[in-house]
Design a protein around this motif. Structure first.
Motif, PDB file in Angstrom:
ATOM      1  N   GLN A   6      -5.104 -45.796  19.965  1.00  0.00           N
ATOM      2  CA  GLN A   6      -4.296 -46.266  21.096  1.00  0.00           C
ATOM      3  C   GLN A   6      -2.820 -46.047  20.815  1.00  0.00           C
ATOM      4  OE1 GLN A   6      -5.983 -50.360  21.274  1.00  0.00           O
ATOM      5  NE2 GLN A   6      -5.910 -50.016  23.483  1.00  0.00           N
ATOM      6  N   GLN A  10      -0.282 -43.746  22.911  1.00  0.00           N
ATOM      7  CA  GLN A  10       0.867 -44.367  23.574  1.00  0.00           C
ATOM      8  C   GLN A  10       2.187 -43.767  23.079  1.00  0.00           C
ATOM      9  OE1 GLN A  10       0.737 -46.676  26.241  1.00  0.00           O
ATOM     10  NE2 GLN A  10       2.852 -45.968  26.325  1.00  0.00           N
ATOM     11  N   GLU A  13       2.647 -40.667  24.914  1.00  0.00           N
ATOM     12  CA  GLU A  13       3.004 -40.983  26.296  1.00  0.00           C
ATOM     13  C   GLU A  13       4.459 -41.436  26.396  1.00  0.00           C
ATOM     14  OE1 GLU A  13       1.524 -43.888  29.884  1.00  0.00           O
ATOM     15  OE2 GLU A  13       0.033 -43.185  28.453  1.00  0.00           O
ATOM     16  N   THR A  94       6.120 -50.614  21.274  1.00  0.00           N
ATOM     17  CA  THR A  94       4.728 -50.261  21.532  1.00  0.00           C
ATOM     18  C   THR A  94       3.837 -50.677  20.373  1.00  0.00           C
ATOM     19  OG1 THR A  94       5.348 -48.401  22.951  1.00  0.00           O
ATOM     20  CG2 THR A  94       3.158 -48.329  21.971  1.00  0.00           C
ATOM     21  N   GLY A 110       0.408 -50.224  28.574  1.00  0.00           N
ATOM     22  CA  GLY A 110       1.545 -49.315  28.569  1.00  0.00           C
ATOM     23  C   GLY A 110       2.793 -49.970  29.153  1.00  0.00           C
TER      24      GLY A 110
END
Length: 135
Positions: A6, A10, A13, A94, A110
């Motif tokens: 994850q 992320q 992203e 994050t 997110g």
């Protein structure tokens, strides 16, 4: 999905979102409102996650109840920070928030922010022109 996968997804992203905003002309040196999204079907777990996010220095908004398409209900809140659109700051947040979500067994969905640029200035300029006086 493991927390490591994850986090890897992320972080990638984060770079994509920042680059897309900058490519669209968003101000690189502006202060942004960054909203990190959390959700859970368990209100108590979500509430504990909100307290933990607050302890990390985030502003936390009130939880909202949402009905999904299948009729089930989830609760959600945002952990909010204000800073420049810098990838290292986003990456640190994050990682902290993904760990928090794993600890409290809630979902980290997110983050998002708003475009900062000339569009707002143009709208204000339009108002001035509508006052009936030549400029």
């Amino acid at each position: 999905m493991s927390i490591e996968s994850q986090l890897k997804a992320q972080l990638a992203e984060n770079r994509d979102i920042v680059q897309a905003l900058l490519d669209d002309g968003s101000e690189p040196d502006a202060e942004y409102t960054i909203e990190h999204h959390f959700s859970s079907s368990n209100f108590d777990r979500l509430e504990k996650a909100a307290v933990d996010a607050f302890k990390l220095g985030f502003e936390v908004n009130d939880a909202e109840e949402m009905e999904l398409e299948d009729g089930s209900v989830i609760f959600c809140f945002d952990a909010i920070a204000y800073h420049k659109l810098e990838v290292p700051l986003l990456d640190k947040a994050t990682e902290q928030l993904l760990q928090l979500a794993a600890k409290q067994k809630v979902d980290y969905d997110g983050w998002g922010t708003y475009f900062v640029g000339d569009e707002i200035d143009d709208e204000e300029g339009d108002d001035e022109e509508d006052d009936g006086f030549p400029h």
